[in-house]
Design a protein around this motif. Structure first.
Motif, mmCIF file in Angstrom:
data_model
loop_
_atom_site.group_PDB
_atom_site.id
_atom_site.type_symbol
_atom_site.label_atom_id
_atom_site.label_comp_id
_atom_site.label_asym_id
_atom_site.label_seq_id
_atom_site.Cartn_x
_atom_site.Cartn_y
_atom_site.Cartn_z
ATOM 1 N N UNK A 193 0.946 -1.058 0.079
ATOM 2 C CA UNK A 193 0.108 -0.066 -0.178
ATOM 3 C C UNK A 193 0.658 1.312 0.073
ATOM 4 N N UNK A 194 0.402 2.065 -0.849
ATOM 5 C CA UNK A 194 1.181 3.649 -0.783
ATOM 6 C C UNK A 194 0.186 4.637 -0.414
ATOM 7 N N UNK A 195 0.410 5.595 0.540
ATOM 8 C CA UNK A 195 -0.473 6.480 0.976
ATOM 9 C C UNK A 195 0.354 7.805 0.781
ATOM 10 N N UNK A 196 -0.432 8.724 0.250
ATOM 11 C CA UNK A 196 0.002 10.246 0.037
ATOM 12 C C UNK A 196 -1.087 10.753 0.889
ATOM 13 N N UNK A 197 -0.662 11.502 2.035
ATOM 14 C CA UNK A 197 -1.320 12.214 2.907
ATOM 15 C C UNK A 197 -0.943 13.643 2.926
ATOM 16 N N UNK A 198 -1.444 14.542 2.605
ATOM 17 C CA UNK A 198 -0.976 15.985 2.525
ATOM 18 C C UNK A 198 0.530 16.134 2.245
ATOM 19 N N UNK A 199 0.956 15.377 1.139
ATOM 20 C CA UNK A 199 2.216 15.424 0.901
ATOM 21 C C UNK A 199 3.374 14.729 1.236
ATOM 22 N N UNK A 200 2.748 13.871 2.447
ATOM 23 C CA UNK A 200 3.834 12.827 2.971
ATOM 24 C C UNK A 200 3.493 11.594 2.300
ATOM 25 N N UNK A 201 4.359 10.900 1.923
ATOM 26 C CA UNK A 201 3.962 9.637 1.392
ATOM 27 C C UNK A 201 4.568 8.569 2.216
ATOM 28 N N UNK A 202 4.052 7.398 2.363
ATOM 29 C CA UNK A 202 4.660 6.270 3.257
ATOM 30 C C UNK A 202 4.000 5.032 2.699
ATOM 31 N N UNK A 203 4.702 3.991 2.847
ATOM 32 C CA UNK A 203 4.359 2.720 1.929
ATOM 33 C C UNK A 203 4.395 1.685 2.944
ATOM 34 N N UNK A 204 3.525 0.646 2.893
ATOM 35 C CA UNK A 204 3.255 -0.493 3.736
ATOM 36 C C UNK A 204 3.319 -1.594 3.016
ATOM 37 N N UNK A 205 4.124 -2.738 3.383
ATOM 38 C CA UNK A 205 4.068 -4.078 2.785
ATOM 39 C C UNK A 205 3.634 -4.983 3.669
ATOM 40 N N UNK A 206 2.808 -5.547 3.316
ATOM 41 C CA UNK A 206 1.925 -6.657 4.225
ATOM 42 C C UNK A 206 2.015 -8.139 3.598
ATOM 43 N N UNK A 207 2.146 -8.997 4.657
ATOM 44 C CA UNK A 207 1.797 -10.530 4.321
ATOM 45 C C UNK A 207 1.319 -11.078 5.369
ATOM 46 N N UNK A 208 1.205 -12.270 5.375
ATOM 47 C CA UNK A 208 0.213 -13.109 6.445
ATOM 48 C C UNK A 208 0.923 -13.047 7.709
ATOM 49 N N UNK A 209 2.064 -12.712 7.874
ATOM 50 C CA UNK A 209 2.737 -12.699 9.308
ATOM 51 C C UNK A 209 3.556 -11.301 9.860
ATOM 52 N N UNK A 210 3.390 -10.433 8.817
ATOM 53 C CA UNK A 210 4.183 -9.218 9.360
ATOM 54 C C UNK A 210 3.927 -8.177 8.201
ATOM 55 N N UNK B 150 8.354 7.609 2.519
ATOM 56 C CA UNK B 150 8.718 7.890 1.010
ATOM 57 C C UNK B 150 8.003 6.970 0.082
ATOM 58 N N UNK B 151 8.294 7.162 -1.260
ATOM 59 C CA UNK B 151 7.346 6.381 -2.129
ATOM 60 C C UNK B 151 7.866 5.001 -2.396
ATOM 61 N N UNK B 152 9.019 4.579 -1.833
ATOM 62 C CA UNK B 152 9.521 3.149 -1.843
ATOM 63 C C UNK B 152 9.688 2.580 -3.158
ATOM 64 N N UNK B 153 9.999 1.628 -3.245
ATOM 65 C CA UNK B 153 10.378 0.801 -4.434
ATOM 66 C C UNK B 153 9.390 -0.060 -4.990
ATOM 67 N N UNK B 154 9.304 0.023 -6.499
ATOM 68 C CA UNK B 154 8.291 -0.990 -7.060
ATOM 69 C C UNK B 154 6.898 -0.432 -7.010
ATOM 70 N N UNK B 155 6.115 -1.418 -7.459
ATOM 71 C CA UNK B 155 4.571 -1.049 -7.892
ATOM 72 C C UNK B 155 3.821 -1.250 -6.404
ATOM 73 N N UNK B 156 2.804 -0.430 -6.339
ATOM 74 C CA UNK B 156 2.215 -0.692 -5.070
ATOM 75 C C UNK B 156 0.779 -1.179 -5.499
ATOM 76 N N UNK B 157 0.352 -2.183 -4.817
ATOM 77 C CA UNK B 157 -0.767 -2.795 -5.188
ATOM 78 C C UNK B 157 -2.173 -1.764 -5.042
ATOM 79 N N UNK B 158 -1.884 -1.047 -4.104
ATOM 80 C CA UNK B 158 -2.895 -0.025 -3.629
ATOM 81 C C UNK B 158 -2.414 1.237 -3.451
ATOM 82 N N UNK B 159 -2.811 2.277 -4.302
ATOM 83 C CA UNK B 159 -2.140 3.639 -3.748
ATOM 84 C C UNK B 159 -3.357 4.568 -3.361
ATOM 85 N N UNK B 160 -3.070 5.362 -2.398
ATOM 86 C CA UNK B 160 -4.310 6.029 -1.869
ATOM 87 C C UNK B 160 -3.979 7.578 -1.362
#
Length: 104
Positions: free
Chosen positions: A24-41, A47-57
């Motif tokens: 997931x990649x969130x852009x909130x009032x100019x700040x970008x943060x990326x979360x990578x989730x899986x079954x355990x963690x 920042x924008x992170x690397x690679x394609x996000x499954x969901x941007x918001x």
């Protein structure tokens, strides 16, 4: 604001919500943060992170806080009116579910 939410996330994370790695990649009032989730963690990258996000918001801090802290459930008009923009809005509830913010 984002740091407040990230600090709260660790103990809230519910294992098993995701069956595959999802970013997931969130852009909130100019700040970008990326979360990578899986079954355990999950991991967080400022920042924008690397690679394609499954969901941007993209949304405002006010809307993000309302959803995260007050349990607001966005409706179609929030998306149609532009308060929330996402390429995969159906993935957003799964993100919230992984932290106990919406019921399973």
């Amino acid at each position: 604001m984002i740091d407040d939410i990230v600090a709260e996330m660790g103990p809230l994370f519910i294992k098993g919500v995701f069956s595959k790695k999802t970013t997931y990649r969130f852009l909130v009032d100019g700040q970008t943060i990326s979360f990578t989730m899986d079954a355990d963690s999950f991991s967080v990258e400022h920042g924008a992170g690397t690679g394609e996000a499954d969901c941007t918001c993209q949304t405002s801090e006010q809307m993000f806080r309302k959803i995260w802290f007050k349990g607001y459930k966005p409706g179609i008009m929030d998306f149609m009116g532009g308060a929330i923009k996402s390429n995969a809005p159906m993935l957003l509830p799964l993100f919230l579910r992984a932290f106990g913010k919406v019921p399973a």
